[in-house]
Design a protein around this motif. Structure first.
Motif, short mmCIF file in Angstrom:
data_model
loop_
_atom_site.label_atom_id
_atom_site.label_comp_id
_atom_site.label_asym_id
_atom_site.label_seq_id
_atom_site.Cartn_x
_atom_site.Cartn_y
_atom_site.Cartn_z
N GLU A 325 0.84 -1.19 0.00
CA GLU A 325 0.00 0.00 0.00
C GLU A 325 0.88 1.25 0.00
N PRO A 326 0.60 2.21 -0.86
CA PRO A 326 1.42 3.43 -0.87
C PRO A 326 1.17 4.27 0.38
N ASP A 327 2.22 4.90 0.84
CA ASP A 327 2.13 5.80 1.98
C ASP A 327 1.98 7.23 1.45
N TYR A 328 0.84 7.84 1.77
CA TYR A 328 0.57 9.19 1.31
C TYR A 328 1.08 10.18 2.35
N VAL A 329 1.80 11.18 1.87
CA VAL A 329 2.38 12.19 2.73
C VAL A 329 1.55 13.46 2.61
N ILE A 330 1.12 13.97 3.74
CA ILE A 330 0.36 15.22 3.78
C ILE A 330 1.31 16.32 4.23
N PRO A 331 1.60 17.31 3.40
CA PRO A 331 2.54 18.36 3.82
C PRO A 331 1.96 19.24 4.91
N ASP A 332 2.80 19.62 5.85
CA ASP A 332 2.38 20.52 6.92
C ASP A 332 2.55 21.98 6.53
N VAL A 333 3.51 22.24 5.66
CA VAL A 333 3.84 23.61 5.27
C VAL A 333 3.88 23.68 3.75
N LYS A 445 7.58 16.04 9.88
CA LYS A 445 6.88 17.21 9.33
C LYS A 445 7.40 17.42 7.91
N PHE A 446 6.50 17.71 7.00
CA PHE A 446 6.86 17.77 5.58
C PHE A 446 6.53 19.15 5.02
N MET A 447 7.33 19.53 4.03
CA MET A 447 7.20 20.83 3.38
C MET A 447 6.96 20.62 1.88
#
Length: 534
Positions: A325-333, A445-447
């Motif tokens: 299953e792909p891991d979806y990344v939700i950006p914080d910034v 935390k993702f940008m």
């Protein structure tokens, strides 16, 4: 020595971890998904907290206020912006448009309900006492279902959504093989052998156990009618025709031969490829093309065609089916450029929207010390602490992200080769916080930038001194190594010492072992494995 009791007064400073501070630290290090789960648990456990609806009047006023603030952003950019040309803020104004549309639709429906000339629903829905035997129909069955068009693929603007495909569980390799086995005609005896062989297949599609081991395990189940080893071999040959091609191979050589044998006989160079795989696979693995040309008696142009056919095969056939299953990344910034200035904003899609329930808060009485009133007062205090901790988390995250963008403008403008060395202590001094706080903020935390989505820790790296007296980031060096390898000659790839010498010509002094470490971090094989004939 005289023992006596006495009183002494001392002054001192100490840091006390209050529950509010502990909660703020815990929320600070949570990822976006964990934070949303934490907010949901707080909403369920604390009656004083509520999630505001989009059609609330209070939200409408605050949204319009935020919209007016955004309209004045450009005029006040010089006052609140960073000297290096970076602005930070929050996105707003989206909910106001949705609320206006909702109000317009509600007004329209209200006017329609008050229309005195509307349809008489009561008269139309009256059921007669007697019904005729043959009721007239508007359309025939064949008109609707005989030439029904195929469903078109849904676009982004359509409301249709393939939830079944989107949320369906991922099919494993074992499920795919079981499905094919159920469609294959076999005796119960052979089917039991097939299941035993399928149990020995790993996620790559290879048979990890030998036939002798599987044969020994099946002997106990067939004491009355012992199995023969030839029966296992016969069942295995049938299973090797299953999809994907190459499955049930006992090693790489057999896996590739299975795929070649399933190709049409008139496929160009298939016989030569079968000969190379059967007799000279070790030379092919070592990329000893000189020995391979001499022993196979193929010319260089012919060997190029054979290698092109072999490289088109799949050495891991099971990976085609058994996907994770792909891991979806939700950006914080979110970082974007406007008017030649880099702007930093919190992602409005994940910004928590909770507030104190005004109706429940108004029920609290100051002079009342009953159990119910005390419980509501405590819950109100916890709700205020929770909201304050969330606000502190967002402010800290935005402040740290803004400073990171200020330091790494070269990366945003030019790419990885312009990345500057950066450590946690530099950001900690810039925002006047402790390094442990910066570490918590930058973890998970993702940008979102025009160059992709990166974790905040990606922008931190060590440095290497240059001949000019400056510093170069290790991330920039890895990008240079990747660029040099990308343009190398496949027949004569660059060695680690050669790459170190080429970097030295650019003023970056790195050792060969450092180049090897960075190359392995990029998952690039050594030069002998990168050598190609074509």
């Amino acid at each position: 020595m005289v023992m006596k009791a006495s009183l002494q007064l001392k002054l001192g400073q100490s840091l006390t971890m209050t529950p509010q501070l502990q909660q703020a630290i815990r929320l600070l290090q949570l990822s976006t998904l964990d934070l949303q789960q934490e907010i949901q648990q707080a909403l369920e456990s604390n009656p004083m907290l509520e999630a505001p609806e989009d059609d609330d009047h209070g939200d409408e006023e605050s949204t319009h206020a935020d919209t007016n603030n955004d309209q004045n952003t450009d005029s006040s950019a010089d006052d609140r912006g960073i000297d290096s040309g970076i602005d930070s803020g929050t996105n707003s104004g989206v909910d106001g448009t949705a609320e206006s549309a909702a109000e317009a639709s509600s007004d329209t429906s209200k006017d329609w309900d008050e229309n005195e000339n509307g349809p008489d629903w009561a008269s139309e829905n009256e059921i007669p006492d007697t019904l005729p035997d043959d009721l007239p129909v508007d359309t025939a069955w064949d008109d609707v279902y005989q030439s029904a068009p195929a469903p078109a693929s849904s676009n982004g603007d359509d409301n249709d959504y393939d939830f079944e495909t989107r949320n369906s569980p991922t099919e494993t390799l074992r499920d795919h093989l079981e499905w094919q086995l159920n469609l294959t005609t076999m005796t119960e005896r052979d089917r039991a052998v097939a299941h035993a062989l399928m149990d020995a297949v790993d996620e790559r599609g290879y048979l990890t156990s030998s036939l002798a081991e599987i044969y020994t395990g099946l002997q106990d189940e067939h004491d009355d009618d012992p199995l023969e080893l030839d029966e296992l071999e016969a069942v295995l040959r049938r299973l090797q025709f299953f999809d994907p091609p190459g499955v049930f191979g006992r090693d790489l050589q057999e896996c590739l031969l299975i795929q070649l044998n399933q190709m049409p006989p008139d496929t160009p160079w298939v016989s030569q490829a079968r000969m190379v795989i059967t007799h000279y696979i070790s030379l092919l693995g070592n990329r000893d093309y000189a020995q391979l040309l001499r022993r196979s008696r193929l010319k260089e142009d012919q060997l190029k065609q054979v290698l092109a056919l072999i490289t088109s095969l799949n050495p891991r056939p099971g990976n085609v089916i058994d996907r994770t299953e792909p891991d979806y990344v939700i950006p914080d910034v979110i970082v974007y450029k406007r008017n030649e200035r880099w702007r930093v904003e919190l992602n409005p899609e994940i910004a928590p929207r909770i507030r104190v329930n005004a109706s429940y808060a108004s029920l609290i009485k100051r002079a009342d010390s009953s159990a119910d009133n005390t419980y509501m007062r405590d819950q109100l205090q916890e709700a205020k602490w929770f909201i304050k901790s969330l606000q502190s988390r967002n402010e800290t995250l935005l402040k740290v992200a803004t400073r990171i963008v200020e330091y790494q403008q070269g990366f945003l403008d030019q790419g990885e080769e312009a990345m500057k060395p950066l450590i946690l202590s530099e950001i900690a001094q810039a925002v006047e916080m402790h390094e442990s706080t910066i570490s918590r903020v930058t973890t998970q935390k993702f940008m979102h930038t025009p160059r992709g989505i990166f974790e905040l820790k990606y922008f931190f790296s060590s440095h290497v001194s240059t001949d000019a007296g400056g510093e170069c980031s290790s991330t920039a060096i890895r990008a240079m190594i990747k660029k040099l390898i990308a343009v190398e000659t496949s027949k004569k790839p660059l060695s680690d010492s050669k790459i170190a010498a080429m970097l030295g010509e650019q003023g970056i002094q790195v050792a060969r072992r450092t180049v090897a470490k960075y190359r392995e971090a990029l998952q690039i094989p050594p030069s002998n494995e990168r050598k190609r004939l074509v």
